[in-house]
Design a protein around this motif. Structure first.
Motif, PDB file in Angstrom:
ATOM      1  N   ILE A   1       2.702   9.477   6.710  1.00 51.78           N
ATOM      2  CA  ILE A   1       1.456  10.051   7.250  1.00 51.78           C
ATOM      3  C   ILE A   1       1.835  11.301   8.049  1.00 51.78           C
ATOM      4  N   PRO A   2       1.775  12.459   7.413  1.00 49.74           N
ATOM      5  CA  PRO A   2       2.189  13.690   8.104  1.00 49.74           C
ATOM      6  C   PRO A   2       1.284  13.965   9.301  1.00 49.74           C
ATOM      7  N   CYS A   3       1.902  14.453  10.387  1.00 53.10           N
ATOM      8  CA  CYS A   3       1.127  14.819  11.565  1.00 53.10           C
ATOM      9  C   CYS A   3       1.699  16.112  12.143  1.00 53.10           C
ATOM     10  N   PRO A   4       0.900  16.872  12.887  1.00 56.27           N
ATOM     11  CA  PRO A   4       1.378  18.141  13.456  1.00 56.27           C
ATOM     12  C   PRO A   4       2.651  17.936  14.265  1.00 56.27           C
ATOM     13  N   ARG A   5       3.483  18.967  14.293  1.00 53.74           N
ATOM     14  CA  ARG A   5       4.806  18.816  14.903  1.00 53.74           C
ATOM     15  C   ARG A   5       4.745  18.558  16.394  1.00 53.74           C
ATOM     16  N   GLU A   6       3.629  18.968  17.052  1.00 50.69           N
ATOM     17  CA  GLU A   6       3.558  18.714  18.496  1.00 50.69           C
ATOM     18  C   GLU A   6       3.483  17.223  18.825  1.00 50.69           C
ATOM     19  N   TYR A   7       3.200  16.390  17.799  1.00 48.75           N
ATOM     20  CA  TYR A   7       3.180  14.952  18.039  1.00 48.75           C
ATOM     21  C   TYR A   7       4.570  14.342  17.889  1.00 48.75           C
ATOM     22  N   ALA A   8       5.531  15.147  17.519  1.00 54.06           N
ATOM     23  CA  ALA A   8       6.924  14.682  17.410  1.00 54.06           C
ATOM     24  C   ALA A   8       7.044  13.428  16.557  1.00 54.06           C
ATOM     25  N   GLY A   9       6.242  13.357  15.476  1.00 52.24           N
ATOM     26  CA  GLY A   9       6.319  12.241  14.545  1.00 52.24           C
ATOM     27  C   GLY A   9       5.629  10.980  14.999  1.00 52.24           C
ATOM     28  N   ASN A  10       4.932  11.023  16.148  1.00 57.11           N
ATOM     29  CA  ASN A  10       4.268   9.828  16.680  1.00 57.11           C
ATOM     30  C   ASN A  10       2.926   9.644  15.975  1.00 57.11           C
ATOM     31  N   VAL A  11       2.946   8.886  14.891  1.00 57.53           N
ATOM     32  CA  VAL A  11       1.744   8.691  14.074  1.00 57.53           C
ATOM     33  C   VAL A  11       0.622   7.997  14.844  1.00 57.53           C
ATOM     34  N   PRO A  12       0.873   6.928  15.623  1.00 54.60           N
ATOM     35  CA  PRO A  12      -0.238   6.269  16.328  1.00 54.60           C
ATOM     36  C   PRO A  12      -1.004   7.224  17.246  1.00 54.60           C
ATOM     37  N   ARG A  13      -0.277   8.090  17.965  1.00 55.93           N
ATOM     38  CA  ARG A  13      -0.975   9.019  18.861  1.00 55.93           C
ATOM     39  C   ARG A  13      -1.761  10.053  18.058  1.00 55.93           C
ATOM     40  N   TYR A  14      -1.191  10.531  16.984  1.00 55.60           N
ATOM     41  CA  TYR A  14      -1.897  11.482  16.137  1.00 55.60           C
ATOM     42  C   TYR A  14      -3.173  10.843  15.575  1.00 55.60           C
ATOM     43  N   VAL A  15      -3.048   9.615  15.064  1.00 56.92           N
ATOM     44  CA  VAL A  15      -4.204   8.933  14.483  1.00 56.92           C
ATOM     45  C   VAL A  15      -5.280   8.710  15.544  1.00 56.92           C
TER      46      VAL A  15
ATOM     47  N   LEU B   1       0.829  -1.212   0.000  1.00 56.15           N
ATOM     48  CA  LEU B   1       0.000   0.000   0.000  1.00 56.15           C
ATOM     49  C   LEU B   1       0.860   1.258   0.000  1.00 56.15           C
ATOM     50  N   PHE B   2       1.880   1.278   0.855  1.00 62.46           N
ATOM     51  CA  PHE B   2       2.669   2.498   1.006  1.00 62.46           C
ATOM     52  C   PHE B   2       3.923   2.510   0.135  1.00 62.46           C
ATOM     53  N   GLY B   3       4.235   1.402  -0.535  1.00 60.73           N
ATOM     54  CA  GLY B   3       5.414   1.353  -1.402  1.00 60.73           C
ATOM     55  C   GLY B   3       6.712   1.385  -0.625  1.00 60.73           C
ATOM     56  N   VAL B   4       6.770   0.673   0.506  1.00 61.61           N
ATOM     57  CA  VAL B   4       7.974   0.649   1.346  1.00 61.61           C
ATOM     58  C   VAL B   4       8.311  -0.801   1.671  1.00 61.61           C
ATOM     59  N   SER B   5       9.527  -1.006   2.202  1.00 64.35           N
ATOM     60  CA  SER B   5       9.920  -2.322   2.696  1.00 64.35           C
ATOM     61  C   SER B   5      10.141  -2.226   4.193  1.00 64.35           C
ATOM     62  N   GLU B   6       9.983  -3.358   4.871  1.00 66.57           N
ATOM     63  CA  GLU B   6      10.138  -3.333   6.317  1.00 66.57           C
ATOM     64  C   GLU B   6      11.547  -2.900   6.709  1.00 66.57           C
ATOM     65  N   GLY B   7      12.529  -3.331   5.936  1.00 64.03           N
ATOM     66  CA  GLY B   7      13.897  -2.959   6.269  1.00 64.03           C
ATOM     67  C   GLY B   7      14.123  -1.464   6.190  1.00 64.03           C
ATOM     68  N   ALA B   8      13.399  -0.796   5.295  1.00 67.64           N
ATOM     69  CA  ALA B   8      13.602   0.650   5.119  1.00 67.64           C
ATOM     70  C   ALA B   8      12.934   1.460   6.212  1.00 67.64           C
ATOM     71  N   VAL B   9      11.855   0.955   6.802  1.00 60.19           N
ATOM     72  CA  VAL B   9      11.106   1.769   7.771  1.00 60.19           C
ATOM     73  C   VAL B   9      11.240   1.254   9.196  1.00 60.19           C
ATOM     74  N   ARG B  10      11.744   0.057   9.403  1.00 58.41           N
ATOM     75  CA  ARG B  10      11.855  -0.466  10.766  1.00 58.41           C
ATOM     76  C   ARG B  10      12.753   0.429  11.589  1.00 58.41           C
ATOM     77  N   GLY B  11      12.265   0.818  12.772  1.00 60.28           N
ATOM     78  CA  GLY B  11      13.008   1.693  13.666  1.00 60.28           C
ATOM     79  C   GLY B  11      12.876   3.164  13.317  1.00 60.28           C
ATOM     80  N   GLN B  12      12.089   3.477  12.256  1.00 53.35           N
ATOM     81  CA  GLN B  12      11.914   4.868  11.839  1.00 53.35           C
ATOM     82  C   GLN B  12      10.514   5.369  12.215  1.00 53.35           C
ATOM     83  N   LEU B  13      10.439   6.698  12.383  1.00 56.78           N
ATOM     84  CA  LEU B  13       9.105   7.312  12.523  1.00 56.78           C
ATOM     85  C   LEU B  13       8.393   7.250  11.172  1.00 56.78           C
ATOM     86  N   PHE B  14       7.049   7.254  11.197  1.00 60.32           N
ATOM     87  CA  PHE B  14       6.287   7.064   9.967  1.00 60.32           C
ATOM     88  C   PHE B  14       5.654   8.372   9.475  1.00 60.32           C
ATOM     89  N   ASP B  15       6.076   9.525  10.055  1.00 58.82           N
ATOM     90  CA  ASP B  15       5.430  10.790   9.690  1.00 58.82           C
ATOM     91  C   ASP B  15       5.835  11.268   8.303  1.00 58.82           C
TER      92      ASP B  15
END
Length: 682
Positions: free
Chosen positions: A76-90, A59-73
């Motif tokens: 899925i962009p989220c306001p900066r006050e979430y510090a890149g924490n996509v689950p909390r933003y969602v 769906l997102f055109g990524v591999s697990e190796g490329a995103v593992r250990g990385q923020l996902f913002d």
């Protein structure tokens, strides 16, 4: 404390564990996670990606190796006050947004791909760490379809509003040129020097003008029905005059096509009704136009009859019958289904029924009535309109009841007298004031010898209940004052309860303070009660609850002669009656209507009165009702009385009964219910 403004969306950050400190997904959890058909990503508490399944990578055109250990913002962009924490933003976004298709979560995949996502969230424990498992569903096509649909709705609403403004413009500006054209044509038609050919052409123009006026009327009606400011007026009118106006309107058309046009108004239709006469005429005019349009020979008839009547309301049925081409059975059923379906829109009715019937049905529905259709192909069509009106005659009678009446007010506080004097002036009553009971008796006796004695005495002695009781006793002891109605005003702490007032034979008991409308109701009720052979006490509760309305009864008897006698007695008491011929019909009537009481014959074919009463009581017990049932029997033995009570009847009378006998029973039952409702023990 920090001066930085608080932000409800700012997350409470925790010290995140290192990825290598988290347990590894092992079987069978690993297989379950990888086998999820929806796109799924597992996040650690600080928002870093821990694991992805193949559907998410696709769906997102990524591999697990490329995103593992990385923020996902980045995806899925989220306001900066979430510090890149996509689950909390969602989580916050979904909780605050109740319309996910109107405001979806957005993902950016590459430079040109923008996805609209429906996101579901759950928790998953990895050891002692609570991680977030997010499921993603691509709803981009649905969101786009909804956007296009909303755009079409908006455009349609704009076109509809423009159409409504245009029709309103036509409706408002057509009358003047039509009136000018009508005047010119009428003047030319009346000319004596017209040649036959010119006269014929002018007659055709006059006929075309009539069609234009009908179109204008339909445009005006449609425009008003679409308006949010559509209102009904309330006026006292005579239905006969409304129908006479229709006769004048359509007689010329009937003459032109050599059709009969007749109006028949039954004597049962009350002389005065309260409603909107203009809307009523509009309804009938629309239906008459349909009848004349489909009739080429024979004629059209409009009838009016009263289907049901009480002292306060009357249900009138207007029937418009024609000898036109009629409708096939299939078309008639389709029409009736449209008329009876409350979910059928006005626009659908216009398309299927035609303008006239659709407008009439819409108006009838808004007036709380019903339109039914009967039609036979090549025989004709009948439109039946049932509407319920308040009776205007009742209002006029109430005014006449107090106009010219004489009241003696016994009151010992001068400041209380002004408001009552104003009421008497408005109602054109004659009133007189005295301050003592001795003076009151003197004035009552003096005026009783004249042609215009006092109709009622109103006692308000501000706590001097002993003097008030003595005055009432003195009034009842004098033969010449027995027709004087007694109204008593008391304070709550005076100790004059309904049972005490009833024993004193007070007609109306009111607890102060008393407003103008309640006072007028009390005076009218007092006039009614003084004419009763066994008057009952009328209280504030009864007046407010409207218990003094005209009563509606059900007469159950299989003998036509008995029905005529009983209905005559009921009519003398001002009570309307529905009639059924056996117990089964009575049960159906009770389920469909609410009656004040039932007169039940005991011996009838199909189902007798005892069985019918038992079944009625069983049904009433389920729905929390109790209708007074009075047995009618030719046998007055104790055994019959016992059977009546066992069946659930409240009382019984021997046939044939007199009006005063029925009134005595009704008064006794009413008094018992008043005392029961007020907690008065026997």
């Amino acid at each position: 404390m920090s001066d930085e403004p608080s932000n409800p969306l700012r997350p409470v950050l925790e010290e995140p564990p290192a990825l290598e400190e988290l347990p590894v997904l092992e079987e069978p959890a690993l297989s379950l996670f990888l086998g999820i058909t929806d796109a799924a990503i597992l996040f650690v508490p600080d928002g870093r990606v821990f694991a992805t399944n193949s559907a998410a990578e696709q769906l997102f055109g990524v591999s697990e190796g490329a995103v593992r250990g990385q923020l996902f913002d980045r995806i899925i962009p989220c306001p900066r006050e979430y510090a890149g924490n996509v689950p909390r933003y969602v989580a916050d976004f979904c909780e605050a947004n109740s319309e996910p298709f109107s405001h979806p979560v957005v993902a950016l995949c590459g430079t040109q791909t923008r996805l609209s996502l429906l996101v579901r969230r759950t928790s998953l424990m990895l050891g002692a760490v609570a991680c977030s498992l997010l499921f993603f569903q691509d709803i981009s096509e649905l969101v786009e379809s909804q956007r296009l649909l909303q755009q079409k709705v908006t455009n349609s609403a704009g076109l509809s509003a423009a159409k409504s403004r245009f029709l309103s413009h036509l409706a408002g500006n057509m009358p003047r040129p039509l009136a000018v054209l009508r005047g010119v044509l009428r003047q030319q038609l009346d000319g004596e020097s017209n040649s036959p050919q010119l006269h014929q052409e002018l007659a055709l123009g006059w006929q075309a003008l009539g069609e234009l006026q009908k179109l204008h009327s339909e445009i005006s009606d449609f425009s008003q029905l679409e308006s949010n400011h559509f209102e009904f007026q309330l006026a006292c009118f005579n239905a006969r005059f409304v129908i006479d106006g229709l006769l004048e309107h359509f007689q010329e058309q009937a003459n032109r096509y050599n059709l009969e046009f007749a109006t028949l108004v039954a004597p049962s239709v009350p002389e005065f009704l309260i409603g909107d006469p203009d809307r009523l005429q509009q309804i009938l005019r629309c239906l008459l136009a349909e009848s004349f349009r489909s009739t080429t020979e024979g004629g059209v008839t409009i009838r009016a009859q009263c289907l049901a009547e009480t002292d306060t309301h009357a249900t009138i049925e207007f029937e418009i019958s024609d000898t036109g081409q009629g409708l096939s059975d299939r078309v008639r059923k389709d029409y009736q289904a449209l008329l009876e379906n409350p979910r059928t829109s006005f626009a659908d009715q216009l398309g299927e029924l035609g303008v006239g019937i659709a407008i009439a049905n819409e108006l009838i529905g808004r007036m709380g009535g019903r339109l039914t259709l009967r039609s036979t192909e090549n025989v004709g069509t009948t439109y039946a309109v049932s509407l319920k009106f308040e009776q205007g005659e009742r209002l006029q009678n109430e005014v006449r009841q107090l106009t010219g009446r004489r009241a003696l007010f016994v009151n010992d506080v001068l400041s209380d007298r002004a408001w009552m004097t104003d009421i008497c002036k408005v109602e054109r009553m004659q009133c007189e004031w005295v301050g003592t009971c001795e003076h009151a008796v003197k004035r009552l006796c003096q005026e009783s010898a004249t042609l215009t004695p006092f109709d009622f005495v109103v006692i308000d002695l501000h706590g001097l209940k002993t003097e008030g009781a003595l005055l009432i006793e003195e009034i009842h002891s004098r033969e010449e004052l027995k027709s004087t109605a007694i109204v008593m005003l008391v304070d709550a702490n005076e100790g004059i309860t309904p049972v005490v007032a009833s024993s004193m034979r007070v007609n109306v008991l009111l607890a102060k303070p008393v407003g103008k409308n309640l006072m007028l109701q009390a005076l009218r009720a007092a006039l009614v009660q003084r004419r009763q052979a066994q008057p009952m006490l009328v209280t504030q509760h009864l007046l407010n609850a409207g218990e003094l309305r005209a009563q509606r009864s059900l007469l159950v008897d299989d003998n036509e002669v008995n029905q005529i006698i009983a209905k005559g007695a009921l009519r003398r008491l001002g009570i309307t009656a529905d009639v059924t011929n056996n117990g089964e019909e009575a049960i159906d009537a009770v389920r469909d209507n609410q009656y004040d009481f039932i007169l039940m014959d005991c011996e009838m074919p199909i189902m007798d009165g005892f069985e019918a009463t038992r079944l009625i009581r069983a049904w009433e017990q389920k729905c929390g009702r109790h209708t007074t049932i009075i047995a009618l029997t030719a046998n007055s033995s104790d055994e019959i009385y016992r059977q009546c009570l066992q069946a659930g009847m409240d009382d019984f009378m021997q046939k044939p009964f007199r009006a005063d006998q029925l009134q005595a029973i009704l008064d006794r039952i009413a008094r018992q219910r008043i005392e029961a409702s007020q907690g008065i023990g026997g």
